[in-house]
Scaffold this motif. Structure first.
Motif, mmCIF file in Angstrom:
data_model
loop_
_atom_site.group_PDB
_atom_site.id
_atom_site.type_symbol
_atom_site.label_atom_id
_atom_site.label_comp_id
_atom_site.label_asym_id
_atom_site.label_seq_id
_atom_site.Cartn_x
_atom_site.Cartn_y
_atom_site.Cartn_z
ATOM 1 N N CYS A 23 -1.457 -37.238 98.437
ATOM 2 C CA CYS A 23 -1.602 -36.091 97.533
ATOM 3 C C CYS A 23 -0.580 -34.996 97.784
ATOM 4 C CB CYS A 23 -3.014 -35.517 97.639
ATOM 5 S SG CYS A 23 -4.241 -36.564 96.856
ATOM 6 N N GLU A 24 0.311 -35.202 98.746
ATOM 7 C CA GLU A 24 1.147 -34.086 99.189
ATOM 8 C C GLU A 24 1.996 -33.464 98.085
ATOM 9 O OE1 GLU A 24 3.838 -35.363 102.239
ATOM 10 O OE2 GLU A 24 4.931 -36.671 100.893
ATOM 11 N N GLY A 25 2.198 -34.187 96.978
ATOM 12 C CA GLY A 25 3.006 -33.631 95.899
ATOM 13 C C GLY A 25 2.241 -32.695 94.975
ATOM 14 N N TYR A 26 0.913 -32.679 95.083
ATOM 15 C CA TYR A 26 0.134 -31.932 94.098
ATOM 16 C C TYR A 26 0.154 -30.420 94.309
ATOM 17 C CZ TYR A 26 -1.948 -35.989 91.817
ATOM 18 O OH TYR A 26 -2.149 -37.125 91.090
ATOM 19 N N THR A 59 -9.111 -36.969 91.526
ATOM 20 C CA THR A 59 -8.823 -37.984 90.519
ATOM 21 C C THR A 59 -7.897 -39.062 91.074
ATOM 22 O OG1 THR A 59 -8.948 -36.203 88.926
ATOM 23 C CG2 THR A 59 -8.070 -38.275 88.135
ATOM 24 N N ALA A 60 -6.972 -38.654 91.951
ATOM 25 C CA ALA A 60 -5.979 -39.598 92.470
ATOM 26 C C ALA A 60 -6.499 -40.383 93.670
ATOM 27 C CB ALA A 60 -4.724 -38.843 92.884
ATOM 28 N N ARG A 198 0.091 -25.844 88.968
ATOM 29 C CA ARG A 198 1.016 -26.596 88.127
ATOM 30 C C ARG A 198 1.087 -28.084 88.482
ATOM 31 N NH1 ARG A 198 4.560 -24.317 84.561
ATOM 32 N NH2 ARG A 198 4.521 -22.055 84.446
ATOM 33 N N GLY A 199 0.127 -28.551 89.253
ATOM 34 C CA GLY A 199 0.061 -29.996 89.509
ATOM 35 C C GLY A 199 1.327 -30.573 90.094
ATOM 36 N N GLY A 200 1.869 -29.900 91.100
ATOM 37 C CA GLY A 200 3.067 -30.428 91.739
ATOM 38 C C GLY A 200 4.339 -29.996 91.047
ATOM 39 N N GLU A 202 5.613 -30.653 88.280
ATOM 40 C CA GLU A 202 6.208 -31.531 87.278
ATOM 41 C C GLU A 202 5.571 -31.266 85.918
ATOM 42 O OE1 GLU A 202 8.766 -33.234 88.448
ATOM 43 O OE2 GLU A 202 8.194 -32.221 90.289
ATOM 44 N N GLU A 203 4.270 -31.163 85.917
ATOM 45 C CA GLU A 203 3.564 -30.898 84.672
ATOM 46 C C GLU A 203 2.544 -29.810 84.930
ATOM 47 O OE1 GLU A 203 2.073 -33.984 82.028
ATOM 48 O OE2 GLU A 203 3.428 -35.344 83.058
ATOM 49 N N GLU A 204 1.288 -30.180 84.872
ATOM 50 C CA GLU A 204 0.206 -29.238 85.065
ATOM 51 C C GLU A 204 -0.890 -29.966 85.817
ATOM 52 O OE1 GLU A 204 0.276 -26.128 84.075
ATOM 53 O OE2 GLU A 204 1.967 -26.123 82.691
ATOM 54 N N GLU A 210 -8.808 -35.663 82.717
ATOM 55 C CA GLU A 210 -7.803 -36.325 83.552
ATOM 56 C C GLU A 210 -6.398 -36.160 82.990
ATOM 57 O OE1 GLU A 210 -8.665 -40.204 84.893
ATOM 58 O OE2 GLU A 210 -10.584 -39.628 85.743
ATOM 59 N N GLU A 211 -6.289 -35.529 81.843
ATOM 60 C CA GLU A 211 -4.981 -35.361 81.215
ATOM 61 C C GLU A 211 -4.386 -34.025 81.657
ATOM 62 O OE1 GLU A 211 -2.206 -37.236 79.072
ATOM 63 O OE2 GLU A 211 -4.263 -37.962 78.898
ATOM 64 N N PRO A 212 -3.130 -34.012 82.134
ATOM 65 C CA PRO A 212 -2.525 -32.738 82.540
ATOM 66 C C PRO A 212 -2.511 -31.739 81.382
ATOM 67 C CG PRO A 212 -1.182 -34.581 83.274
ATOM 68 C CD PRO A 212 -2.248 -35.158 82.384
#
Lengths: 363, 470
Positions: A23-26, A59-60, A198-200, A202-204, A210-212
């Motif tokens: 999960c380190e990217g989140y 979720t992940a 911001r969910g890492g 990249e997105e959100e 479950e959808e960013p």
């Protein structure tokens, strides 16, 4: 769950997370965990308050129930945050009446009634009449208003300061480490932009489904900046009155009215949006206690915003006096009990972000 | 659509499996216009097969970008593949896989996969491998969301028990769901149902009773039912029977599905002894990640398939903390006793090892092969050989953890299954671990299983759709 059990459970879960690290990217929680191999209560408290509760990790995670590892970081962090909110304020045991929605309504209404009663002997019974000018001072003398709003505000700030000191000692140590303007700049920028939602990057984050989606970050920003504008509105009114000698009511295009209107609408939209998202969010990743606290804060802010906007819209009508008293009652309640409510999440989270920046600077 | 209804409907392509290769096959077939049903044995909570435990994919890229720190060109990946175990099983298909890998990341991103920028935990592979933001389950979730949007139906908790054939043609799939049997007759079938590593009885055929002591790192569902059906239909096998990837896992791990968290990386920092308290393999032979692949097999070949790792206070904090904690004591013997190994033998082993450590050598450096070796010891420890002499001492018991098996069905370049008699199955295609033995049969190349699944899923899905709808 007894405290020791709670921290033992959090430590068990975090040891598994530390052996995985997917999960380190989140968000900031996981890189912060990687810096630690042995976890103290202070560490776990820090991680829990650094968590913005977006649930991307849940979720992940391949180890969530029904997997036997039974991981649920959002929930265990929520439980620790609940403990944080109770542990660091003074007094630690606040009567239950002062917490939750019912308590809020009762205390606000009682405060409004007390002010009504104070209004009658000090300004006559004008509170019920339609010929009010739209100025609060027709209904309550300036000195009384200062006491009514000022005392709970000063109380809130003092208790908040106590909580800051206690929290920082537990999760970090020397108070002197809080003195870096550079780190404050970074921490405030991170908090102000809700970077950790911001969910890492990249997105959100994917809350509440479950959808960013940026929905939560945007509603939270509307709420926060709406509140800030309302505070600025009040302060600008004080400046106009004390330094410029211009007394209320202020015209529609004056600074206090514009700030208050925009802020009030922001708060109403933001709080309503957050409440709607919360209805859709997963119940197994939080606790009833935290849900109540969330609803309490959001409802209180909504009442503040709605009554505040109504005092403006209805200031030429017969109900102005009553609405104003309810608005003041809500302010007394919200400010007076703020340190004992979810309101404080912002303070602890900001300290956790500062701590995170402090650790980054030393990496 | 409910599973009962889906299993009674008509489909152009039925994909058996629920992991990366199955999802890529299903999405590719759908992109080609086919009506697609996926049959996943697991319930939603455990869907995704071994892919839920993966983390990255290894693909050719000719330049650095946000997610890879440098170029990794065809020749280099090819060379890495050739350097693993005994090298590629089928050179033509392996080379084809490497070549096709180049377009995989773009396809993945277009189908919803999100990447993670290189961070501390991923840096050692940050150039060669692309990491999934949140790991394999997040990737699988993204694909399932995309599948739902694309109109792909998924029957969960449904098991393909039999494939019926008429000559070279699969005429029916017999599926069990919720106690009822369903018979599907799709024009094309993709088998992406993984290997047989969770089938202990099958492993036992090649490994004997040792297999009883193996831990299986992935889901309990990968029992090779479909693979066995294909062999029964005359499919040719590819890859070695005993070919698997296995690492050292905590002996306290669950029998199945422990995944990444039970992995241990303590061995190079001290010594490893077997059930009888003796060293049996060079603990300093190789650097991460190759040593992972070595030690699963090493322990699998020891008596009772168990081994014990010992280290001392000097190396604390240099490796990932084991999730179940470690055994600890003021002497090595004390730690050995806690784990049920003979303290006297272990103490003697440690003394012999300490005496053989060359103290005049270079400085200890866990990041490189530091050349700090033992002298006159058998087996030697050829790197990171520091004496174990600083209390408190630590230890942990280890078992082989099987990640996946290699043996599968032989395929052609368009993912059709070959038969022993030289013919092809007419309408059955294969992707992922069920055919990975065509590419590799021994050893391990991190992230390449996901490459195989993605490359061959795309081919199998597109070919199956072409076969079904023309």
């Amino acid at each position: 769950m007894p405290l020791d059990d709670l921290f033992a459970e959090a430590e068990r879960q975090m040891n598994i997370c530390n052996s995985c690290r997917y999960c380190e990217g989140y968000c900031a929680v996981w890189p912060a965990l990687e810096l630690r191999t042995e976890l103290t209560k202070g560490d776990l408290t820090h991680l829990a308050n650094l968590c913005h509760d977006c649930r991307d990790c849940f979720t992940a995670c391949m180890y969530t129930p029904p997997h036997e590892f039974d991981l649920n970081p959002p929930k265990v962090f929520t439980e620790i945050r609940t403990r944080t909110y109770g542990e660091y304020v003074w007094p630690r045991r606040v009567p239950r009446l002062l917490r939750g929605a019912v308590g809020g309504i009762v205390v606000s209404v009682v405060a409004a009634l007390v002010m009504l009663l104070l209004s009658i002997p000090t300004t006559g019974a004008r509170v019920f009449s339609a010929d009010a000018s739209g100025s609060p001072y027709d209904l309550m003398p300036h000195w009384l208003l200062l006491i009514v709003v000022g005392v709970p505000s000063v109380w809130a700030v003092a208790i908040g300061a106590v909580a800051v000191v206690r929290y920082w000692r537990d999760t970090h140590g020397p108070l002197a480490d809080l003195a870096s303007p550079r780190l404050w700049g970074r921490a405030l920028a991170t908090a102000a932009t809700l970077r950790h939602m911001r969910g890492g990057g990249e997105e959100e984050c994917a809350y509440p489904d479950e959808e960013p989606t940026p929905a939560r970050r945007r509603y939270h920003s509307l709420t926060f900046y709406g509140f800030l504008l309302c505070l600025l509105s009040t302060m600008s009114a004080a400046v106009m009155q004390e330094f410029l000698g211009i007394l209320p009511p202020y015209p529609l295009l004056s600074v206090p009215v514009v700030l208050g209107t925009v802020g009030g609408i922001g708060l109403i939209v933001g709080c309503t949006g957050l409440l709607a998202l919360k209805r859709r969010s997963a119940r197994d990743q939080t606790t009833d206690t935290m849900l109540k606290a969330d609803h309490g804060l959001l409802s209180a802010l909504l009442v503040l915003a709605v009554t505040g906007v109504l005092t403006l819209v209805l200031r030429d009508t017969v109900v102005f006096g009553v609405i104003l008293m309810i608005h003041l009652g809500a302010i007394v309640y919200c400010f007076g009990v703020a340190p004992y409510t979810k309101f404080m999440h912002g303070v602890y989270r900001l300290l956790a972000i500062y701590q995170d920046e402090w650790e980054h600077a030393r990496r | 659509m409910r599973a009962e209804e889906a299993l009674r409907s008509d489909w152009d392509v039925v994909v058996i499996g629920g992991g990366n290769a199955a999802l890529v096959s299903a999405l590719s077939a759908r992109d080609a216009g086919a009506r697609v049903l996926m049959i996943e044995r697991a319930p939603v909570a455990f869907r995704g097969g071994n892919s839920r435990h993966t983390r990255n994919v290894r693909c050719v890229h000719n330049a650095a970008d946000e997610y890879n720190t440098g170029a990794y060109v065809f020749d280099e990946l090819w060379k890495d593949l050739c350097g693993v175990g005994n090298g590629p099983s089928n050179e033509e298909l392996a080379e084809f896989t490497v070549r096709e890998s180049e377009s995989a990341p773009r396809w993945m991103a277009e189908h919803g996969v999100r990447w993670q920028r290189p961070l501390s935990g991923t840096l050692h592979l940050g150039r060669t491998n692309r990491f999934f933001l949140g790991g394999g389950k997040a990737l699988v979730n993204a694909y399932y969301r995309r599948a739902a949007k694309a109109g792909i139906e998924i029957a969960y908790e449904a098991t393909v028990e039999r494939l019926e054939f008429d000559g070279d043609r699969c005429t029916a799939l017999i599926v069990r769901h919720d106690g009822r049997e369903y018979r599907l007759r799709p024009p094309a079938v993709v088998c992406a149902s993984g290997g047989f590593e969770a089938n202990i009885e099958w492993l036992r055929r090649y490994w004997g009773d040792a297999a009883l002591n193996y831990h299986i790192r992935g889901p309990v569902y990968n029992d090779g039912t479909v693979l066995a059906q294909l062999f029964e239909a005359g499919a040719e096998s590819a890859g070695e029977e005993r070919g698997f990837h296995a690492i050292a896992v905590d002996a306290r791990s669950p029998k199945f599905d422990g995944g990444i968290a039970t992995r241990l990386d303590t061995i190079p920092y001290g010594i490893a002894v077997n059930r009888d308290g003796h060293r049996f393999y060079d603990e300093g032979e190789d650097i991460w990640p190759k040593r992972y692949a070595t030690w699963g097999g090493n322990i699998a070949r020891q008596p009772d398939q168990i081994a014990y790792s010992f280290w001392d206070s000097k190396v604390r904090g240099l490796f990932l903390p084991p999730m179940y904690g470690v055994y600890r004591g003021d002497s090595v013997g004390e730690v050995a006793a806690q784990m049920g190994v003979d303290p006297a033998t272990v103490t003697a082993t440690v003394e012999a090892y300490n005496a053989a450590v060359d103290r005049s050598g270079t400085a200890f450096d866990p990041a490189v092969l530091d050349g700090l070796a033992t002298r006159g010891l058998d087996p030697p420890k050829s790197n990171w050989a520091q004496p174990i002499d600083t209390p408190p001492y630590f230890g942990i018991a280890m078992r082989p953890g099987i990640t996946f098996t290699y043996m599968g069905v032989a395929v052609t370049r368009d993912a059709r299954i070959r038969r022993v008699d030289g013919s092809l199955l007419a309408n059955v295609f294969a992707a992922g671990e069920i055919m990975s033995g065509n590419i590799l049969s021994t050893g391990y190349l991190a992230g390449f299983g996901m490459t195989i699944g993605t490359v061959w899923g795309r081919i199998a899905g597109a070919e199956a759709a072409k076969h079904a709808i023309g």
